[in-house]
Design a protein around this motif. Sequence first.
Motif, short mmCIF file in Angstrom:
data_model
loop_
_atom_site.label_atom_id
_atom_site.label_comp_id
_atom_site.label_asym_id
_atom_site.label_seq_id
_atom_site.Cartn_x
_atom_site.Cartn_y
_atom_site.Cartn_z
N GLY A 7 0.78 -1.23 0.00
CA GLY A 7 0.00 0.00 0.00
C GLY A 7 0.81 1.28 0.00
N SER A 16 -3.21 11.06 1.25
CA SER A 16 -3.54 9.91 2.10
C SER A 16 -3.05 8.61 1.47
CB SER A 16 -5.05 9.82 2.31
OG SER A 16 -5.56 10.97 2.95
N ARG A 18 -3.31 4.14 2.47
CA ARG A 18 -3.74 3.09 3.37
C ARG A 18 -2.82 1.90 3.21
NH1 ARG A 18 -8.81 -1.03 3.13
NH2 ARG A 18 -9.28 -1.19 5.36
N SER A 20 -1.55 -1.95 4.26
CA SER A 20 -2.09 -3.23 4.71
C SER A 20 -0.95 -4.17 5.05
CB SER A 20 -2.95 -3.87 3.62
OG SER A 20 -4.04 -3.05 3.25
N PHE A 66 -3.18 9.42 11.70
CA PHE A 66 -3.10 8.00 11.37
C PHE A 66 -4.10 7.21 12.21
CE2 PHE A 66 1.65 7.75 9.91
CZ PHE A 66 1.43 8.83 9.05
N THR A 67 -4.62 6.14 11.61
CA THR A 67 -5.52 5.24 12.32
C THR A 67 -5.12 3.80 12.04
OG1 THR A 67 -7.36 6.81 12.14
CG2 THR A 67 -7.90 4.53 12.68
N SER A 69 -6.05 -0.23 12.46
CA SER A 69 -7.21 -1.10 12.64
C SER A 69 -6.82 -2.51 12.26
CB SER A 69 -8.40 -0.61 11.81
OG SER A 69 -8.08 -0.63 10.44
N TYR A 78 -4.25 -2.73 9.31
CA TYR A 78 -4.21 -1.59 8.40
C TYR A 78 -3.64 -0.36 9.10
CZ TYR A 78 -7.68 -4.51 6.01
OH TYR A 78 -8.34 -5.55 5.39
N GLN A 80 -4.29 3.58 8.17
CA GLN A 80 -4.83 4.66 7.35
C GLN A 80 -4.07 5.93 7.71
OE1 GLN A 80 -7.55 4.64 4.89
NE2 GLN A 80 -6.42 6.54 4.52
N HIS A 82 -3.58 10.00 6.86
CA HIS A 82 -4.10 11.22 6.27
C HIS A 82 -3.14 12.37 6.55
CE1 HIS A 82 -7.92 9.43 5.19
NE2 HIS A 82 -8.17 9.07 6.45
#
Length: 113
Positions: A7, A16, A18, A20, A66-67, A69, A78, A80, A82
């Motif tokens: 990714g 952004s 994402r 993986s 950042f997130t 999950s 993951y 994510q 931004h």
Amino acid sequence: VQLVESGGGLVQAGGSLRLSCVASGMLFSINAMGWYRQAPGEERVLVAHITVGGSTNYADSVKGRFTISRDNAKNTVYLQMHSLKPEDSAVYYCHADLYSGTWGSGTQVTVSS
């Protein structure tokens, strides 16, 4: 145990991505997972972490942008990202807490100004 990150890419500042990471060869659901990054000439540092129960924490430099999950059904974690900044440029790696010596090959993130 194998960890395969994907990714990454080249993105302009403010953009952004994402990331993986697919894990295999282990019981993913019982592993807390982390995303680390390493810039040239620097140490590998923890960026984000998620526990088995889903609790998360982040490095101060990425909080709010950042997130992390996880999807236990897909053995995948993951990240994510931004509002990317040039200083986010690095190779990003995922890591399983119970397998401290195992690292994937990482995925390169390059943020242009």
